[in-house]
Design a protein around this motif. Structure first.
Motif, PDB file in Angstrom:
ATOM      1  N   LEU A   1       0.664  -0.865   0.013  1.00 40.10           N
ATOM      2  CA  LEU A   1      -0.110  -0.536   0.062  1.00 40.10           C
ATOM      3  C   LEU A   1       0.838   1.102   0.103  1.00 40.10           C
ATOM      4  O   LEU A   1       0.554   2.147  -0.686  1.00 40.10           O
ATOM      5  CB  LEU A   1      -0.799   0.270   1.518  1.00 40.10           C
ATOM      6  CG  LEU A   1      -2.028  -1.158   0.681  1.00 40.10           C
ATOM      7  CD1 LEU A   1      -2.835  -0.744   2.178  1.00 40.10           C
ATOM      8  CD2 LEU A   1      -3.199  -0.380   0.262  1.00 40.10           C
ATOM      9  N   ALA A   2       2.061   1.193   0.639  1.00 45.04           N
ATOM     10  CA  ALA A   2       2.967   2.582   0.897  1.00 45.04           C
ATOM     11  C   ALA A   2       3.683   2.582  -0.610  1.00 45.04           C
ATOM     12  O   ALA A   2       4.099   3.998  -0.526  1.00 45.04           O
ATOM     13  CB  ALA A   2       4.122   1.888   1.906  1.00 45.04           C
ATOM     14  N   TYR A   3       3.704   1.457  -1.837  1.00 44.52           N
ATOM     15  CA  TYR A   3       3.748   2.090  -3.396  1.00 44.52           C
ATOM     16  C   TYR A   3       2.668   2.379  -4.264  1.00 44.52           C
ATOM     17  O   TYR A   3       2.541   2.757  -5.266  1.00 44.52           O
ATOM     18  CB  TYR A   3       4.470   0.543  -3.566  1.00 44.52           C
ATOM     19  CG  TYR A   3       5.880  -0.085  -2.838  1.00 44.52           C
ATOM     20  CD1 TYR A   3       6.960   0.593  -3.640  1.00 44.52           C
ATOM     21  CD2 TYR A   3       5.566  -0.755  -2.058  1.00 44.52           C
ATOM     22  CE1 TYR A   3       8.084   0.258  -3.188  1.00 44.52           C
ATOM     23  CE2 TYR A   3       7.143  -1.340  -1.604  1.00 44.52           C
ATOM     24  CZ  TYR A   3       7.672  -0.941  -1.977  1.00 44.52           C
ATOM     25  OH  TYR A   3       8.899  -1.391  -0.759  1.00 44.52           O
TER      26      TYR A   3
ATOM     27  N   ASP B   1       0.563   4.922  -2.550  1.00 43.76           N
ATOM     28  CA  ASP B   1       0.556   6.308  -1.646  1.00 43.76           C
ATOM     29  C   ASP B   1       0.402   7.248  -2.018  1.00 43.76           C
ATOM     30  O   ASP B   1       0.809   7.825  -3.806  1.00 43.76           O
ATOM     31  CB  ASP B   1       1.196   6.552  -0.343  1.00 43.76           C
ATOM     32  CG  ASP B   1       2.251   6.742  -0.671  1.00 43.76           C
ATOM     33  OD1 ASP B   1       3.226   6.858  -2.081  1.00 43.76           O
ATOM     34  OD2 ASP B   1       3.884   7.937  -0.073  1.00 43.76           O
TER      35      ASP B   1
ATOM     36  N   ASP C   1       5.252  10.479   5.559  1.00 44.84           N
ATOM     37  CA  ASP C   1       3.615  10.961   6.303  1.00 44.84           C
ATOM     38  C   ASP C   1       2.778  12.643   5.831  1.00 44.84           C
ATOM     39  O   ASP C   1       1.992  12.691   5.533  1.00 44.84           O
ATOM     40  CB  ASP C   1       3.967  10.744   7.777  1.00 44.84           C
ATOM     41  CG  ASP C   1       2.288  10.754   8.481  1.00 44.84           C
ATOM     42  OD1 ASP C   1       1.898  10.069   7.853  1.00 44.84           O
ATOM     43  OD2 ASP C   1       1.943  11.745   9.060  1.00 44.84           O
TER      44      ASP C   1
ATOM     45  N   GLU D   1       0.793  11.545   2.724  1.00 40.70           N
ATOM     46  CA  GLU D   1      -0.508  11.581   2.923  1.00 40.70           C
ATOM     47  C   GLU D   1      -1.242  12.341   3.709  1.00 40.70           C
ATOM     48  O   GLU D   1      -2.436  12.418   3.144  1.00 40.70           O
ATOM     49  CB  GLU D   1      -0.256   9.938   4.234  1.00 40.70           C
ATOM     50  CG  GLU D   1       0.107   9.193   3.609  1.00 40.70           C
ATOM     51  CD  GLU D   1       1.429   8.740   2.697  1.00 40.70           C
ATOM     52  OE1 GLU D   1       2.929   8.600   4.070  1.00 40.70           O
ATOM     53  OE2 GLU D   1       1.435   7.957   1.729  1.00 40.70           O
TER      54      GLU D   1
ATOM     55  N   ASN E   1       9.780   1.153   4.986  1.00 44.38           N
ATOM     56  CA  ASN E   1       9.009   0.024   4.574  1.00 44.38           C
ATOM     57  C   ASN E   1      10.127  -1.165   5.175  1.00 44.38           C
ATOM     58  O   ASN E   1       9.437  -1.806   5.358  1.00 44.38           O
ATOM     59  CB  ASN E   1       9.424   0.199   3.312  1.00 44.38           C
ATOM     60  CG  ASN E   1       7.916   0.802   2.822  1.00 44.38           C
ATOM     61  OD1 ASN E   1       6.761   0.688   4.000  1.00 44.38           O
ATOM     62  ND2 ASN E   1       7.072   0.466   1.948  1.00 44.38           N
TER      63      ASN E   1
ATOM     64  N   SER F   1      -6.463   6.121  -0.029  1.00 41.75           N
ATOM     65  CA  SER F   1      -4.710   5.639  -0.826  1.00 41.75           C
ATOM     66  C   SER F   1      -4.003   6.632   0.917  1.00 41.75           C
ATOM     67  O   SER F   1      -3.292   6.146   1.265  1.00 41.75           O
ATOM     68  CB  SER F   1      -4.591   6.372  -2.060  1.00 41.75           C
ATOM     69  OG  SER F   1      -3.550   6.295  -1.776  1.00 41.75           O
TER      70      SER F   1
ATOM     71  N   SER G   1      -5.141   4.356   3.890  1.00 39.44           N
ATOM     72  CA  SER G   1      -3.879   3.647   4.491  1.00 39.44           C
ATOM     73  C   SER G   1      -2.776   3.772   4.330  1.00 39.44           C
ATOM     74  O   SER G   1      -2.523   2.777   5.234  1.00 39.44           O
ATOM     75  CB  SER G   1      -4.640   2.586   3.358  1.00 39.44           C
ATOM     76  OG  SER G   1      -3.869   3.168   2.119  1.00 39.44           O
ATOM     77  N   SER G   2      -2.205   4.587   3.759  1.00 38.66           N
ATOM     78  CA  SER G   2      -0.912   4.398   3.562  1.00 38.66           C
ATOM     79  C   SER G   2       0.042   5.214   5.266  1.00 38.66           C
ATOM     80  O   SER G   2       0.755   4.892   5.897  1.00 38.66           O
ATOM     81  CB  SER G   2       0.108   5.101   2.816  1.00 38.66           C
ATOM     82  OG  SER G   2      -0.301   5.130   1.383  1.00 38.66           O
ATOM     83  N   THR G   3      -1.251   6.146   5.854  1.00 41.71           N
ATOM     84  CA  THR G   3      -0.829   6.951   6.845  1.00 41.71           C
ATOM     85  C   THR G   3      -0.650   5.728   8.276  1.00 41.71           C
ATOM     86  O   THR G   3      -0.464   5.204   9.198  1.00 41.71           O
ATOM     87  CB  THR G   3      -1.666   7.290   7.845  1.00 41.71           C
ATOM     88  OG1 THR G   3      -1.726   8.206   6.531  1.00 41.71           O
ATOM     89  CG2 THR G   3      -1.875   8.124   8.993  1.00 41.71           C
TER      90      THR G   3
ATOM     91  N   THR H   1       0.492   2.470   7.916  1.00 36.20           N
ATOM     92  CA  THR H   1       1.557   1.996   7.122  1.00 36.20           C
ATOM     93  C   THR H   1       2.172   2.261   8.345  1.00 36.20           C
ATOM     94  O   THR H   1       3.286   2.004   8.852  1.00 36.20           O
ATOM     95  CB  THR H   1       2.135   0.895   5.921  1.00 36.20           C
ATOM     96  OG1 THR H   1       1.594   2.402   5.352  1.00 36.20           O
ATOM     97  CG2 THR H   1       0.962   0.490   5.887  1.00 36.20           C
TER      98      THR H   1
END
Length: 557
Positions: free
Chosen positions: A73-75, A77, A152, A155, A255, A352, A355-357, A359
């Motif tokens: 998910l971080a890819y 964001d 962050d 995000e 990551n 997006s 969800s990245s937040t 992680t």
């Protein structure tokens, strides 16, 4: 043995967070509690009995699904989307090769991070704490925290843009509201975290479907896309900066800490074969998740490059392409979604960012727990990180508006790229070390490939750092006295940066976290495989198959 014992017992949490194979404790166990020779023989037969592995491969694989998809998910964001959009708008398809190399490299290092956690029973931050002196440990912790905050920022801004599109509020107001929205999302986890994360994943893939639909509509020339993917080019103004921003958005240091810890939430069979199977399953899962992320990133770049270089582009859209940000990118999807494009785009962008937040919050928790033995509540950790990340985002959005906030995303991605070596070099060294990984260390091929790619990225960073700063000193409009003063401050910092990388690369590892007990006593090896805690009068081995302090991580089952 005393040296090894002292190293492994360092830190107040070492007793409960032992290495999967090598935690050493000095205790005596009555001889009656140990397995007899008949029991040893029977257990040896069980270890070698193929019937214990008769469970279908797909069912075993599903037990390990989760960490790779959460990391992936971080890819996807807002930082990735911003850099992809600008790469396409500025250079069409010429930087697709950066995405290909970046995600191939990401697959390699994410797999190394997963292997490190599986084989040692400790994540990267914990191993850094064991390995490095106190001053270096605190420096690495501080750099890791900066990386989490830099990750962050996109995000924060992405969520603010989404709220701006949906509610028509100023970007700076949306920045303030992002902290509350994330705390609300984390609070809702107790009512069904897996369903909530599944909803977020669905919304993210809705955006992916939009871009794939637009891609089929605009139909970029396949030959040009393939040429951009496999023939490296850095033509045009700002190509190097955009390439570094792409790499920074794709290969993120936090990551590595995250993935090496997430795998510890899975139950790994306490045997060499079980560890090897877990490493293979995590590799397959990461490969599939990152392949999906690769396709989405390529689609975003291709759509942006095709639409912004179209011959019949209106003046309004041309102006938007010249200053493309997440806030204005919804026009790229009008061919597919029509008037509803902005609303659907904003909802997917909001998902997006949120969800990245999540992680990022976990990554920050693992960094703090691993380096400092401090474990904060998730909402408190998120509030601290989000408060720090909001400050520059708020200032820039007030002064520069949405355009300034978009540029801040690019800057944060470049910061991540410069931060990467301080997580990457320890990972490459630890995962290639016999003293850390034992028989599970990297093969010579993986060592060569990973170091070539890693040193290549580090070299590009250093080259850009020196040349870009040199050009700025020559062409800036500041008074000469101010220029000289800035040079006096920055050049020593650049030298420290390079020296720090040399120190991490060439320093000889000292902490031993793997002990080949098979060479000491075959019975000890059998007891370790079975999970016995000690032996009569000698050092025992406690094999941890599940980190209970990480078992509460909400992952899809």
């Amino acid at each position: 043995m005393d040296q090894q014992q002292g190293i492994i017992k360092e830190g107040p949490s070492s007793e409960r967070e032992s290495n999967r194979i090598t935690h050493v404790e000095e205790e005596t166990t009555p001889q009656s509690s140990l397995p007899t020779n008949d029991h040893n023989k029977h257990f040896h037969e069980q270890l070698d009995d193929p019937s214990s592995y008769k469970q279908p491969g797909w069912r075993k694989f599903l037990a390990f699904v989760g960490p790779g998809f959460l990391v992936s998910l971080a890819y996807l964001d807002p930082g990735n989307l911003e850099t992809d959009l600008q790469a396409g708008a500025n250079h069409r398809y010429e930087l697709l090769w950066v995405i290909l190399i970046g995600l191939v490299f990401a697959l390699i290092i994410q797999s190394l991070a997963a292997n490190l956690g599986v084989a040692t029973g400790k994540h990267l931050a914990e191993l850094c704490k064991l390995e490095y002196p106190k001053f270096v440990k605190y420096c690495l912790w501080l750099l890791a925290e900066i990386a989490v905050i830099a990750a962050d920022i996109p995000e924060v801004i992405g969520t603010a843009f989404a709220l701006n599109i949906l509610l028509h509020i100023p970007v700076w107001t949306g920045v303030l509201l992002t902290g509350l929205s994330t705390l609300l999302l984390l609070g809702l986890q107790r009512y069904g975290v897996r369903k909530l994360e599944m909803l977020i994943a669905i919304l993210v893939f809705v955006m992916a479907a939009c871009y794939f639909g637009e891609l089929s509509y605009v139909q970029p020339p396949t030959s040009k896309v393939l040429e951009g993917m496999f023939i490296p080019k850095l033509n045009g103004q700002g190509a190097i900066a955009d390439s570094i921003a792409l790499l920074g958005a794709l290969v993120m240091p936090h990551n590595l800490f995250l993935h090496s810890a997430l795998v510890l939430s899975r139950k790994i069979p306490p045997s060499v074969r079980g560890i090897n199977d877990a490493c293979r399953f995590f590799l397959i899962e990461s490969g599939f998740a990152l392949f999906v992320a690769f396709l989405i990133n390529v689609a975003v770049v291709s759509v942006s490059g095709t639409v912004c270089f179209a011959n019949n582009l209106s003046q309004e859209n041309l102006d938007q392409c010249n200053n493309l940000t997440l806030n204005s990118a919804s026009f790229l999807l009008k061919n597919v979604l029509g008037k509803s494009s902005s609303t659907i785009y904003a909802i997917a962008l909001l998902a997006s960012g949120q969800s990245s937040t999540i992680t990022g919050t976990y990554a920050g928790q693992f960094v703090m727990q691993g380096f400092l033995d401090i474990k904060m509540k998730k909402w408190m950790r998120n509030l601290m990180t989000r408060t720090i990340a909001i400050t520059p985002s708020l200032i820039v959005s007030i002064i520069g508006g949405s355009a300034g906030a978009g540029r801040l995303i690019i800057i944060s991605s470049m910061i991540l790229s410069f931060e990467l070596p301080f997580a990457l070099i320890p990972l490459l060294k630890f995962s290639s070390s016999t003293s850390k990984m034992g028989p599970h260390k990297n093969s010579i091929y993986i060592i060569v490939i990973s170091w070539i790619l890693g040193l290549g990225i580090i070299g590009i960073n250093i080259y850009y750092l020196t040349t870009a700063f040199g050009q700025w000193l020559v062409h800036n409009n500041l008074p000469k006295v101010a220029t000289v003063f800035i040079g006096i401050i920055v050049f020593p910092l650049m030298a420290i940066y390079v020296l720090a990388l040399f120190y991490l690369t060439f320093r000889k590892d000292k902490a031993v976290t793997f002990i080949d007990v098979a060479k000491l006593d075959n019975n000890l090896q059998i007891q370790m495989e079975k999970g016995f805690n000690g032996t009569d009068g000698v050092f025992g081995f406690n094999n941890v198959v599940l980190r209970e302090d990480l078992a509460d991580i909400p992952l899809p089952e």
